[in-house]
Design an enzyme around this catalytic site. Structure first.
Site, PDB file in Angstrom:
ATOM      1  N   ARG A 118       0.807  -1.230   0.000  1.00 53.48           N
ATOM      2  CA  ARG A 118       0.000   0.000   0.000  1.00 53.48           C
ATOM      3  C   ARG A 118       0.839   1.279   0.000  1.00 53.48           C
ATOM      4  NH1 ARG A 118      -2.870  -2.993   3.734  1.00 53.48           N
ATOM      5  NH2 ARG A 118      -4.746  -3.928   2.854  1.00 53.48           N
ATOM      6  N   LYS A 140       4.112  11.823 -10.758  1.00 53.26           N
ATOM      7  CA  LYS A 140       3.218  10.986 -11.566  1.00 53.26           C
ATOM      8  C   LYS A 140       3.901   9.652 -11.803  1.00 53.26           C
ATOM      9  CE  LYS A 140       0.647  14.315 -14.418  1.00 53.26           C
ATOM     10  NZ  LYS A 140       0.386  14.697 -15.820  1.00 53.26           N
ATOM     11  N   GLU A 182      12.264  18.211 -24.785  1.00 56.85           N
ATOM     12  CA  GLU A 182      11.516  18.616 -23.581  1.00 56.85           C
ATOM     13  C   GLU A 182      12.138  19.871 -22.956  1.00 56.85           C
ATOM     14  OE1 GLU A 182       8.706  17.113 -23.043  1.00 56.85           O
ATOM     15  OE2 GLU A 182       8.899  15.044 -23.765  1.00 56.85           O
ATOM     16  N   LYS A 226      10.250  22.813 -14.284  1.00 59.93           N
ATOM     17  CA  LYS A 226       9.208  21.808 -14.054  1.00 59.93           C
ATOM     18  C   LYS A 226       8.715  21.879 -12.612  1.00 59.93           C
ATOM     19  CE  LYS A 226       6.980  17.638 -14.503  1.00 59.93           C
ATOM     20  NZ  LYS A 226       6.831  16.380 -15.217  1.00 59.93           N
ATOM     21  N   GLU A 236      -2.574  18.572 -11.908  1.00 56.57           N
ATOM     22  CA  GLU A 236      -2.906  18.958 -13.279  1.00 56.57           C
ATOM     23  C   GLU A 236      -4.345  19.453 -13.430  1.00 56.57           C
ATOM     24  OE1 GLU A 236      -1.189  16.473 -16.367  1.00 56.57           O
ATOM     25  OE2 GLU A 236      -2.494  17.402 -17.862  1.00 56.57           O
ATOM     26  N   ARG A 240      -0.334  23.088 -14.710  1.00 55.29           N
ATOM     27  CA  ARG A 240       0.473  21.924 -15.107  1.00 55.29           C
ATOM     28  C   ARG A 240       0.152  21.504 -16.540  1.00 55.29           C
ATOM     29  NH1 ARG A 240       2.246  16.682 -11.353  1.00 55.29           N
ATOM     30  NH2 ARG A 240       3.626  15.780 -12.906  1.00 55.29           N
ATOM     31  N   ASN A 244       1.900  20.237 -21.468  1.00 56.21           N
ATOM     32  CA  ASN A 244       1.448  19.456 -22.620  1.00 56.21           C
ATOM     33  C   ASN A 244       1.761  20.142 -23.942  1.00 56.21           C
ATOM     34  OD1 ASN A 244       0.384  17.423 -21.007  1.00 56.21           O
ATOM     35  ND2 ASN A 244      -1.561  18.506 -20.772  1.00 56.21           N
ATOM     36  N   HIS A 247       2.472  18.300 -27.166  1.00 56.63           N
ATOM     37  CA  HIS A 247       2.138  16.901 -26.900  1.00 56.63           C
ATOM     38  C   HIS A 247       0.814  16.434 -27.493  1.00 56.63           C
ATOM     39  CE1 HIS A 247       5.639  16.971 -24.358  1.00 56.63           C
ATOM     40  NE2 HIS A 247       5.479  15.697 -24.026  1.00 56.63           N
ATOM     41  N   HIS A 251       1.732  13.384 -29.468  1.00 54.25           N
ATOM     42  CA  HIS A 251       1.186  12.046 -29.185  1.00 54.25           C
ATOM     43  C   HIS A 251       0.478  11.473 -30.399  1.00 54.25           C
ATOM     44  CE1 HIS A 251       1.130  12.577 -24.521  1.00 54.25           C
ATOM     45  NE2 HIS A 251       2.229  11.984 -24.931  1.00 54.25           N
ATOM     46  N   HIS A 263       9.378   9.623 -29.037  1.00 53.84           N
ATOM     47  CA  HIS A 263       8.607  10.630 -28.312  1.00 53.84           C
ATOM     48  C   HIS A 263       9.183  12.049 -28.468  1.00 53.84           C
ATOM     49  CE1 HIS A 263       6.000  12.324 -25.250  1.00 53.84           C
ATOM     50  NE2 HIS A 263       7.070  12.845 -24.676  1.00 53.84           N
TER      51      HIS A 263
HETATM   52  N1  LIG Z   1       5.959  10.859 -14.857  1.00 51.88           N
HETATM   53  C1  LIG Z   1       6.014  11.924 -15.638  1.00 51.88           C
HETATM   54  O1  LIG Z   1       5.649  13.038 -15.239  1.00 51.88           O
HETATM   55  C2  LIG Z   1       6.566  11.766 -17.023  1.00 51.88           C
HETATM   56  C3  LIG Z   1       6.881  12.899 -17.782  1.00 51.88           C
HETATM   57  C4  LIG Z   1       7.436  12.720 -19.052  1.00 51.88           C
HETATM   58  C5  LIG Z   1       7.655  11.431 -19.527  1.00 51.88           C
HETATM   59  N2  LIG Z   1       7.331  10.349 -18.764  1.00 51.88           N
HETATM   60  C6  LIG Z   1       7.569   8.993 -19.255  1.00 51.88           C
HETATM   61  O2  LIG Z   1       8.962   8.820 -19.447  1.00 51.88           O
HETATM   62  C7  LIG Z   1       9.170   7.797 -20.415  1.00 51.88           C
HETATM   63  C8  LIG Z   1      10.254   8.239 -21.367  1.00 51.88           C
HETATM   64  O3  LIG Z   1      11.436   8.397 -20.637  1.00 51.88           O
HETATM   65  P1  LIG Z   1      12.878   8.218 -21.321  1.00 51.88           P
HETATM   66  O4  LIG Z   1      12.935   9.019 -22.546  1.00 51.88           O
HETATM   67  O5  LIG Z   1      13.875   8.409 -20.264  1.00 51.88           O
HETATM   68  O6  LIG Z   1      12.789   6.691 -21.815  1.00 51.88           O
HETATM   69  P2  LIG Z   1      13.547   5.362 -21.305  1.00 51.88           P
HETATM   70  O7  LIG Z   1      13.419   5.192 -19.854  1.00 51.88           O
HETATM   71  O8  LIG Z   1      13.043   4.285 -22.176  1.00 51.88           O
HETATM   72  O9  LIG Z   1      15.070   5.676 -21.631  1.00 51.88           O
HETATM   73  C9  LIG Z   1      15.485   5.771 -22.967  1.00 51.88           C
HETATM   74  C10 LIG Z   1      16.522   4.692 -23.315  1.00 51.88           C
HETATM   75  O10 LIG Z   1      17.782   5.070 -22.790  1.00 51.88           O
HETATM   76  C11 LIG Z   1      18.284   4.071 -21.923  1.00 51.88           C
HETATM   77  N3  LIG Z   1      19.030   4.790 -20.888  1.00 51.88           N
HETATM   78  C12 LIG Z   1      18.536   5.637 -19.961  1.00 51.88           C
HETATM   79  N4  LIG Z   1      19.523   6.208 -19.279  1.00 51.88           N
HETATM   80  C13 LIG Z   1      20.686   5.741 -19.776  1.00 51.88           C
HETATM   81  C14 LIG Z   1      22.054   5.983 -19.493  1.00 51.88           C
HETATM   82  N5  LIG Z   1      22.452   6.879 -18.589  1.00 51.88           N
HETATM   83  N6  LIG Z   1      22.981   5.283 -20.192  1.00 51.88           N
HETATM   84  C15 LIG Z   1      22.593   4.395 -21.155  1.00 51.88           C
HETATM   85  N7  LIG Z   1      21.326   4.145 -21.493  1.00 51.88           N
HETATM   86  C16 LIG Z   1      20.368   4.815 -20.805  1.00 51.88           C
HETATM   87  C17 LIG Z   1      17.087   3.294 -21.482  1.00 51.88           C
HETATM   88  O11 LIG Z   1      17.415   1.985 -21.092  1.00 51.88           O
HETATM   89  C18 LIG Z   1      16.223   3.323 -22.735  1.00 51.88           C
HETATM   90  O12 LIG Z   1      16.664   2.353 -23.629  1.00 51.88           O
HETATM   91  C19 LIG Z   1       7.823   7.559 -21.075  1.00 51.88           C
HETATM   92  O13 LIG Z   1       7.294   6.342 -20.610  1.00 51.88           O
HETATM   93  C20 LIG Z   1       6.965   8.712 -20.590  1.00 51.88           C
HETATM   94  O14 LIG Z   1       5.601   8.373 -20.478  1.00 51.88           O
HETATM   95  C21 LIG Z   1       6.802  10.505 -17.529  1.00 51.88           C
HETATM   96 ZN   LIG Z   2       7.027  14.464 -23.314  1.00 54.02          ZN
END
Ligand SMILES: NC(=O)c1ccc[n+]([C@@H]2O[C@H](COP(=O)([O-])OP(=O)(O)OC[C@H]3O[C@@H](n4cnc5c(N)ncnc54)[C@H](O)[C@@H]3O)[C@@H](O)[C@H]2O)c1
Ligand SMILES: [Zn+2]
Length: 366
Positions: A118, A140, A182, A226, A236, A240, A244, A247, A251, A263
């Site tokens: 939990r 989030k 971003e 941020k 949001e 917040r 977007n 996006h 998206h 992305h």
């Molecule tokens: N929670 C939120 O507020 C929020 C906001 C924006 C995006 N997101 C989410 O974030 C995700 C995208 O994140 P991302 O772009 O980091 O993707 P990811 O976590 O898939 O990382 C991108 C790639 O890089 C690799 N990687 C990461 N760090 C590394 C490092 N230091 N050295 C070598 N390889 C590395 C990962 O293994 C992956 O293959 C999506 O799922 C999206 O929905 C969440």
């Molecule tokens: Zn984004």
């Protein structure tokens, strides 16, 4: 022990940004979320670089749980197998989760922390540029489902975020570029000076890849932007939504390409199109879209959707976005570089499909 170059405070936790900050992670964890056991959750790309060091630092009470890398694994199935493994390893209520990876690991491990017993504390250790300046901040968490991205999740604030820009040295260039998209977005939303510096740092990246003090500043200011937004509106309900920007169409382009367009690339295209939309609606100063386009191009991001995608499909897909209202999709639109429009309308502006179609066609000259 590293001297932290920048700490950013949110109501319930602190973000530490510094080159070498990873070296002080165990201390931070023991200070903000001491526990009987530590579950380090990472993925198959990040773990080989950094997990052994983190597990060694935290000692015998820590254990590594590795998920397959990639968005395709940010699922309920992965959540189930990680929580099963944690239970099998005898972890209980007195556990702290360490999310060591990009946004996929951060969202998934955060959701594990939100639900395991939990809810247990967690510390975000973002390793991608996107995770540092965006995903790790704001609480989030969640997973994707076949019906769409991020549809099942929870708000669960971390106990701390530790961002060490030196780990970006191993991040593949296409993901570095995605993070820059971003960062450009943060600049458009809130800070014209930041927008300029992101473009300058981003354009020089080919020659000065990875770390460096310029990247550290870029990360620290990106987190501040941020944090300022989520501090005002954690759930949001209002401001917040400005995050977007780029996006709604971004998206849609990801979806229409079956996620072949990354992305960050999709967001870059989305920002160019949406700022043109804002100009057409006389919300944005003229020249805003040209500035966004030139920024995107200078850091090596695409500025137009692939020709193979049909305009009608793209417009239709804006309604597949969970932020959409039937008939008209909602957009976060800029007023100029550094300020958003629509503060009087809850920061979400409904735009008729025909207008979107027109503008996308004009910008991409179809
Ligand atoms: N929670 C939120 O507020 C929020 C906001 C924006 C995006 N997101 C989410 O974030 C995700 C995208 O994140 P991302 O772009 O980091 O993707 P990811 O976590 O898939 O990382 C991108 C790639 O890089 C690799 N990687 C990461 N760090 C590394 C490092 N230091 N050295 C070598 N390889 C590395 C990962 O293994 C992956 O293959 C999506 O799922 C999206 O929905 C969440
Ligand atoms: Zn984004």
């Amino acid at each position: 022990v590293t001297v932290l170059t920048r700490t950013i405070s949110l109501p319930t936790y602190t973000v530490a940004v510094a080159r070498g900050a990873l070296g002080a992670l165990a201390e931070t964890v023991r200070r903000v979320a001491p526990a009987h056991r530590y579950a380090v959750i990472s993925d198959t790309h990040v773990a080989p670089h950094y997990a052994a060091r983190v597990v060694a630092m935290l000692g015998a009470s820590s254990q590594l749980f590795t998920i397959p890398a990639g968005e395709a694994h940010k699922t309920r199935e992965t959540w189930a197998s990680i929580t099963d493994e944690m239970l099998a390893a005898g972890l209980g209520r007195d556990t702290t989760v360490i999310a060591l990876g990009g946004g996929v690991v951060g969202d998934l491990a955060g959701f594990v922390a939100a639900t395991f017993m939990r809810g247990v504390p967690y510390v975000q250790v973002p390793t991608s540029l996107l995770a540092m300046i965006d995903a790790s901040i704001g609480g989030k968490t969640g997973v994707d489902t076949p019906a769409g991205k991020n549809l099942v999740g929870a708000f669960h604030q971390p106990s701390a975020v530790v961002a060490d820009p030196d780990v970006l040295q191993t991040l593949p260039p296409e993901h570095m570029r995605g993070g820059l998209a971003e960062a450009i977005k943060h600049g458009v939303i809130a800070d014209a000076g930041y927008f300029e510096s992101v473009v300058n740092v981003g354009a020089a990246l080919g020659t000065t890849r990875g770390a460096g003090d310029a990247i550290t500043d870029l990360v620290a200011r990106g987190i501040e932007i941020k944090a300022n937004v989520v501090r005002q509106d954690e759930r949001e309900a209002g401001v917040r939504k400005t995050l977007n920007f780029g996006h709604t169409l971004g998206h849609a382009i990801e979806l229409c390409s079956d996620y072949r367009v990354l992305h960050g690339d999709a967001v870059a295209i989305g920002m160019v199109l949406e700022s043109a939309l804002a100009e057409r609606m006389a919300l944005a100063d003229s020249g805003t879209s040209a500035s966004v386009r030139s920024a995107v191009e200078r850091v090596g991001l695409p500025a137009a959707p692939p020709r193979a995608l049909s305009l009608d499909d793209i417009v239709r897909a804006t309604h597949g976005d969970k932020k959409a209202r039937a008939g008209r999709a909602e957009y976060a639109l800029p007023q100029r570089i550094g300020a958003m429009a629509g503060g009087d309308r809850g920061w979400a502006i409904p735009v008729p499909d025909e207008l979107v179609r027109d503008v996308v066609a004009a910008v991409t000259s179809r």
